[in-house]
Scaffold this motif. Structure first.
Motif, PDB file in Angstrom:
ATOM      1  N   GLY A 196      30.997 -72.417  45.922  1.00 23.39           N
ATOM      2  CA  GLY A 196      30.147 -72.573  44.748  1.00 23.39           C
ATOM      3  C   GLY A 196      29.142 -71.472  44.538  1.00 23.39           C
ATOM      4  O   GLY A 196      27.952 -71.729  44.400  1.00 23.39           O
ATOM      5  N   ALA A 197      29.585 -70.227  44.560  1.00 21.41           N
ATOM      6  CA  ALA A 197      28.688 -69.118  44.257  1.00 21.41           C
ATOM      7  C   ALA A 197      29.409 -68.103  43.367  1.00 21.41           C
ATOM      8  O   ALA A 197      30.506 -67.650  43.692  1.00 21.41           O
TER       9      ALA A 197
ATOM     10  N   ARG B 168      28.211 -64.548  54.652  1.00 18.69           N
ATOM     11  CA  ARG B 168      27.485 -64.715  53.404  1.00 18.69           C
ATOM     12  C   ARG B 168      28.049 -63.706  52.403  1.00 18.69           C
ATOM     13  O   ARG B 168      28.275 -62.548  52.743  1.00 18.69           O
TER      14      ARG B 168
ATOM     15  N   HIS C 156      19.826 -67.932  39.256  1.00 18.00           N
ATOM     16  CA  HIS C 156      20.338 -68.880  40.243  1.00 18.00           C
ATOM     17  C   HIS C 156      21.467 -68.273  41.067  1.00 18.00           C
ATOM     18  O   HIS C 156      21.652 -68.618  42.229  1.00 18.00           O
ATOM     19  N   GLU C 157      22.225 -67.367  40.459  1.00 17.28           N
ATOM     20  CA  GLU C 157      23.416 -66.851  41.126  1.00 17.28           C
ATOM     21  C   GLU C 157      23.217 -65.497  41.804  1.00 17.28           C
ATOM     22  O   GLU C 157      24.086 -65.056  42.539  1.00 17.28           O
ATOM     23  N   SER C 158      22.107 -64.823  41.535  1.00 14.54           N
ATOM     24  CA  SER C 158      21.875 -63.560  42.239  1.00 14.54           C
ATOM     25  C   SER C 158      21.910 -63.825  43.738  1.00 14.54           C
ATOM     26  O   SER C 158      21.251 -64.731  44.227  1.00 14.54           O
ATOM     27  N   CYS C 159      22.692 -63.038  44.450  1.00 12.40           N
ATOM     28  CA  CYS C 159      22.808 -63.291  45.888  1.00 12.40           C
ATOM     29  C   CYS C 159      21.535 -62.915  46.616  1.00 12.40           C
ATOM     30  O   CYS C 159      21.274 -63.380  47.708  1.00 12.40           O
TER      31      CYS C 159
ATOM     32  N   ILE D   7      20.159 -65.127  56.726  1.00 16.53           N
ATOM     33  CA  ILE D   7      19.400 -65.389  55.508  1.00 16.53           C
ATOM     34  C   ILE D   7      19.851 -66.734  54.956  1.00 16.53           C
ATOM     35  O   ILE D   7      21.049 -67.009  54.879  1.00 16.53           O
TER      36      ILE D   7
ATOM     37  N   ASN E 268      19.199 -69.676  51.721  1.00 16.38           N
ATOM     38  CA  ASN E 268      18.878 -69.766  50.291  1.00 16.38           C
ATOM     39  C   ASN E 268      19.462 -68.583  49.537  1.00 16.38           C
ATOM     40  O   ASN E 268      20.220 -67.783  50.100  1.00 16.38           O
ATOM     41  N   ARG E 269      19.083 -68.448  48.269  1.00 19.56           N
ATOM     42  CA  ARG E 269      19.783 -67.481  47.443  1.00 19.56           C
ATOM     43  C   ARG E 269      18.807 -66.770  46.524  1.00 19.56           C
ATOM     44  O   ARG E 269      17.769 -67.316  46.157  1.00 19.56           O
ATOM     45  N   GLY E 270      19.164 -65.568  46.164  1.00 19.50           N
ATOM     46  CA  GLY E 270      18.386 -64.805  45.189  1.00 19.50           C
ATOM     47  C   GLY E 270      16.973 -64.571  45.676  1.00 19.50           C
ATOM     48  O   GLY E 270      16.724 -64.274  46.842  1.00 19.50           O
ATOM     49  N   SER E 271      16.018 -64.742  44.767  1.00 19.51           N
ATOM     50  CA  SER E 271      14.640 -64.462  45.100  1.00 19.51           C
ATOM     51  C   SER E 271      14.084 -65.414  46.153  1.00 19.51           C
ATOM     52  O   SER E 271      13.043 -65.151  46.734  1.00 19.51           O
ATOM     53  N   TYR E 272      14.800 -66.520  46.387  1.00 22.91           N
ATOM     54  CA  TYR E 272      14.338 -67.479  47.392  1.00 22.91           C
ATOM     55  C   TYR E 272      14.895 -67.170  48.773  1.00 22.91           C
ATOM     56  O   TYR E 272      14.607 -67.893  49.737  1.00 22.91           O
ATOM     57  N   ASN E 273      15.705 -66.139  48.889  1.00 19.89           N
ATOM     58  CA  ASN E 273      16.259 -65.732  50.182  1.00 19.89           C
ATOM     59  C   ASN E 273      15.165 -65.708  51.240  1.00 19.89           C
ATOM     60  O   ASN E 273      14.074 -65.190  50.987  1.00 19.89           O
TER      61      ASN E 273
END
Lengths: 475, 573
Positions: free
Chosen positions: A181-182, A199, A377-380, B228, B230-235
């Motif tokens: 789901g990414a 990842r 939301h989807e930026s890794c 790491i 979470n994702r994006g800016s919350y990484n």
């Protein structure tokens, strides 16, 4: 009259067509594979001889097939980059992580005709000396994964897959891997990392070009579902016949996903470039126009990442005139042929073939806020400009759509987007930046008006801009 | 073949083939650089823009890149505008300007040819004729934008951040940042004071996600403990669930962290780094001899950090060695000269010892010198021993080697003790003989430096039977309590000297802090003892003693104190 041309979807929607082996065989399935595997190879005019595998690779190149996943890169050229002398195994991965908002074409194939994909994959693998291939399917397609696994088992049982395929001595196996789901797993090097169990951080290129250092650092081909299906048709029809479909440099058919404010949203397989955007939206055979009383406002022509087209825009395109010379012509947006090159000339792209139509009931500010939420939301989060910029834009748009906007927010958003595009590890940077850059540029007055209205409302309420800022959902 | 195999070559060896080079321009200056350069593992790889610029005297700012780690390419701070020789589309030959110089095509975005496109200098190979524009307006703008992005969600808590003063985010903000930001939103909040492991605290809000810590732990320390979530800016950086970040090299990540995200529990909130005096020294916790920098202020040690030495420890050191400094400041450090249990002075005690030694019959003196003393001290002790035909030895001290930096030999100068002649054959083999000598009455005087001999086979009852027991040490022990003459010595951080590591690397260390009380460097009072008349002796001088030792110890032949350098020299073992 513009109409569909069903090559890949020839049988899929026929009543009674089922995704099992029996049905596929009844419709001539795997005949192309049988023929190809027995082909003698090809003698060239210069006396050289091509092996049957080399011949199919040449045919894919000669067909002009361009990738259907988004970038539209020549499939034959992509195959030609594969390092065949490394001594390492060559892998092929089918990218079935169809996630681009607005796109719903690969799922038609996966759900309705999985054997067509498998036949295309076996041919592609055979042509490239691949012994092990994967289908990376997005996690949200559990049914597709189930059908694929069943189809693969059927193919193994029939000898189209596994050891000694059709008695030729060629071994190949294909495994299905489900994503979790990414969106970033659709980026080919992110996909490879994910497949390796890591990842899904896209890799830096150089040095990690998949054709050289791909899966497990071996040469790897990553092709879209639709692209791999086309390989079967190129093998069946021959490259010349395939190239007669579509238009020069934009050959074959492609499945367009049409959504948004049209009377008949859906998927339509068309010859590339033989149908215009206007026809896709308004023609009886396709979208059948807007809802009553509505005017066209904008079209996102190639999935949510592509730059928006504004109703009434006119583009300068170069076309071959009667004298055979390239000459500039003015083409209104609706008359743009739906192909790779025309949309690129219009400053956007046909991307994944997803056309999203917006009528005058839509707020471009709200629409962009929605899109930006998706990209934030989807930026890794691997590289700085996208990680920080994607959420920054989403927060700014959240503010602008929740009563705390400013007139300068249009320029503010463009500034952020400008600092993302071209500076990231993968094309997600462009995907996140382009909607913002194009929306803000082409609908600037709408963005500024929204900001000014907010400023006026705050002034009337006697508050200062900073004090009534709504908490962001991200805080 | 008529020439004997041992004959010296008549001519110098043939010159090495000239390495292939690439010529390019860095900020307008032509530079010639090797075509390949070592990567983080030392394997030759195509030279990168960052390496080429460095050779051209231009440092390209970077966060995630580190010479000793695999390249990640994620921070984007090293984006630079560049150009490559343009090809004439018709002839496919290099296009030329009117003046005959090659035409350079500046890199631009393929979809927006008016906009410059940067390349990450850390991972982009150079090519002939390339031009790197490390200070062009476009490059500067890219840096400003990356810095702005890194700072928008950064807490900017520099006043209470341990990294302040040595923070790359601060430094690059000064050098490459813009003074104002248009950021108008609320910041992302992430976990603070995350207890990553026994020695490391993490502030996820300060983290810029460069992944240096992850790469170090996985690829250098061999402990895949960090990742790491979470994702994006919350990484956020985190230890894997159920895992502690507790490997013996974890504190290197604090050094590697370019910002204040990873802090040492030992050091955090103790001292502002700009007050620290930095002294080049050596770790004394094992025979590897990791090169270190001591951070001290006003005679107090605050931290040890590794110092780069390719021949020894690369850029790393182990946690156990790094934290093994607290004892230096212990309250019970020996700080006064004591004679037969009472307070004394150097000027009173040393002549008494000299007098005793002068009357000692040959063979009645034994010397046990710890292999943690400096090479110079051991050399002087050996000279002293030779005067009386004294038996000398050292105490072996071993543990498990970890295959990386920690050596099985837990003495820091075992080889120095051997090369100076303190022990030979089997280290420690003489100790039972010395014990037997005391028991039999032949050995009447024992000199002990830096060891508690009661734990190595010479018990208190034997010590009590000696006529004279001279002990120099740093901390109290059963041996120091039995001493007739107690001479307080110095920790390595309190003196200068050299150690020879397990591989024969002779390295010097400098003095960071003053010793407590009356304690003196052992080399100084050993010199006094040897020189006889204290009033007329020349003062002890590290350079003179080292250079004298070099003349007498064959393994050190040809060395000079001044030429040992910061990273040492290799001597034959």
């Amino acid at each position: 009259m513009p109409q569909e041309f069903k090559l890949i979807l020839k049988h899929a929607d026929e009543p009674g067509y089922t995704p099992d082996m029996g049905c596929y065989l009844k419709h001539g399935g795997y005949e192309t594979l049988k023929k190809a595997l027995q082909a003698p190879g090809r003698d060239l005019p210069d006396g050289k001889k091509l092996s049957p595998q080399e011949a199919l690779r040449e045919d894919v190149k000669a067909s002009g097939l361009r990738g259907r996943g988004g970038a539209g890169f020549s499939a034959g050229l992509k195959w030609s980059f594969v390092d065949r002398r490394s001594g390492k195994p060559i892998y092929l991965i089918c990218n079935a992580d169809e996630s681009e908002p607005g796109t719903f074409k690969d799922r038609q194939i996966l759900h309705k005709d999985p054997h067509q994909l498998i036949e295309g994959m076996v041919l592609s693998c055979w042509a490239n000396d691949v012994k092990l291939a994967y289908i990376y399917i997005r996690g949200e397609f559990p049914e597709g994964a189930r059908l694929l696994n069943r189809a693969l088992a059927e193919a193994r049982a029939k000898g189209f897959l596994g050891k000694n395929i059709l008695g030729t001595g060629y071994d190949l196996d294909i495994w299905v891997h489900r994503g979790a789901g990414a969106y970033i797993c659709g980026e080919e090097t992110g996909l490879i990392e994910s497949l390796e169990g890591k990842r899904a951080y896209p890799r830096i290129k150089p040095p990690y070009f998949p054709a050289i250092l791909g899966l497990y650092l071996c040469p790897t081909i990553v092709n879209n579902v639709e692209t791999l299906c086309h390989v079967k048709h190129i093998a069946a029809m021959g490259p010349a016949e395939f190239a007669r479909l579509g238009t020069p440099n934009n050959t074959g058919t492609r499945i367009v996903s049409l959504s948004g404010d049209v009377q008949r949203p859906g998927y339509f397989e068309v010859e590339v470039g033989k149908v215009t955007i206007g026809e896709l939206i308004f023609h009886e055979n396709f979208g059948r126009g807007l809802r009553p009383g509505r005017q066209l406002k904008a079209v996102i022509p190639g999935g949510s990442s592509s730059k928006v087209l504004k109703a009434g825009e006119v583009f300068q395109l170069k076309r071959k005139g009667a004298d055979g010379q390239m000459a500039p012509v003015e083409v209104p947006m609706l008359d743009l042929p739906y192909d790779f090159d025309s949309l690129q000339s219009a400053g956007t792209m046909s991307g994944s073939g997803a056309v999203i139509v917006m009528d005058d009931s839509r707020s471009m500010v709200d629409a962009l806020a929605n899109l930006s939420e998706f990209y934030a939301h989807e930026s890794c989060g691997q590289c700085t400009p996208c990680r920080e910029g994607a959420l920054w834009m989403a927060k700014g748009l959240h503010r602008l759509t929740h009563g705390d906007g400013r007139k300068e927010d249009a320029a503010y958003l463009a500034h952020i987007a400008q600092n993302i595009q071209g500076r990231t590890i993968c094309a997600f940077g462009e995907a996140a930046a382009w909607p913002v850059l194009s929306f803000v540029k082409k609908f600037r007055e709408e963005f500024e008006a929204r900001g000014e209205a907010d400023v006026a409302a705050r002034a009337a309420a006697g508050s200062v801009p900073d004090s009534n800022r709504k908490p962001s959902p991200h805080a | 073949m008529s020439a004997p195999a041992t004959a010296a070559p008549a001519t110098s060896p043939p010159p090495l083939p000239a390495a292939e080079t690439v010529t390019l321009k860095v900020n307008g200056r032509t530079v010639q650089v090797p075509k390949t350069m070592p990567d983080w593992q030392g394997k030759p790889q195509p030279t990168t823009m960052l390496q080429a610029a460095r050779l051209g005297g231009v440092e390209i700012p970077h966060y995630c890149y580190h010479d000793k780690l695999p390249v990640a390419g994620n921070c984007r701070m090293c984006l630079v505008e560049f150009g490559t020789p343009a090809l004439d589309p018709a002839t496919r030959k290099p296009a030329l300007n009117a003046d005959g110089t090659p035409k350079i095509a500046r890199s631009v975005l393929p979809y927006e040819p008016g906009t410059p496109r940067g390349a990450i200098a850390c991972a982009t190979p150079i090519s002939p004729g390339m031009e790197i524009y490390a200070d062009s307006p476009a490059t500067k703008q890219m840096r400003e934008a990356v810095l702005e992005s890194l700072l928008i969600n950064h807490p900017l808590d520099c006043p209470i951040c341990d990294q302040a003063g040595e923070c790359k985010l601060q430094e690059y903000s000064v050098e490459h940042g813009q003074s104002a930001s248009g950021f108008f939103e609320t910041k992302v909040h992430k976990p603070k004071a995350v207890d990553l492991g026994p020695r490391i605290m993490l502030d996820d809000e300060r983290c810029i996600l460069c992944t240096r810590c992850i790469r170090f732990s996985k690829d250098i320390a061999g402990d895949d403990a960090l990742g790491i979530v979470n994702r994006g800016s919350y990484n956020s950086i985190a230890a894997f669930p159920g895992r502690q970040f507790d490997n013996n090299y974890s504190l290197n990540t604090v050094d590697l962290c370019p910002v204040g995200a990873l802090t040492s529990k030992d050091f955090r909130f103790k001292m502002r780094v700009w007050f620290l005096k930095e002294t080049r020294s050596l770790c004394t916790s094992c025979g590897t001899g990791c090169n270190i920098v001591i951070g001290s202020r006003e005679e107090t040690l605050y931290r040890l950090e590794p110092r780069e030495n390719e021949a020894v420890n690369s850029s790393w050191m182990c946690d156990s060695g790094r934290l093994n400094y607290k004892w230096i400041g212990r309250a019970d450090r020996l700080r006064e000269v004591r004679v037969r249990g009472g307070h004394s002075t150097w000027s009173a005690a040393l002549p008494q010892i000299q007098a005793i030694l002068a009357k000692a019959p040959q063979g009645s003196v034994a010397i046990l010198a710890g292999a943690r003393q400096t090479t110079e001290e051991l050399y002087l002790l050996k000279k002293l021993a030779d005067r009386f035909g004294a038996v000398t030895d050292s105490v072996p001290r071993t543990g498990a080697a970890d295959g990386f930096l920690v050596a099985a030999d837990r003495n820091c100068n075992t080889q120095g003790a051997r090369l100076t002649g303190i022990w030979s054959g089997t280290m420690g083999a003489q100790i039972p003989r010395i014990a037997e000598g005391i028991r039999a009455g032949g050995v009447r005087t024992l000199v002990v430096f830096g060891e508690d001999v009661t734990r190595h086979g010479i018990g208190p009852e034997l010590l009590a039977s000696l006529e004279t027991l001279v002990v120099s040490d740093l901390l109290p022990s059963a041996t120091t309590r039995a001493a007739h003459y107690l001479l307080p010595g110095c920790a390595a951080a309190e003196k200068r000297g050299t150690f020879v590591n397990v591989k024969g690397r002779l390295q010097k260390f400098l003095k960071a802090v003053e010793a407590p009380g009356d304690a003196r460097p052992e080399m100084e009072f050993l010199w006094d003892l040897l020189e006889g008349d204290v009033a007329r002796r020349a003062p002890a001088n590290i350079e003179a003693i080292f250079n004298q030792m070099v003349r007498e110890v064959p393994a050190f032949a040809g060395l000079e104190w001044a030429r040992v350098g910061d990273t040492g020299v290799t001597v034959p073992l």
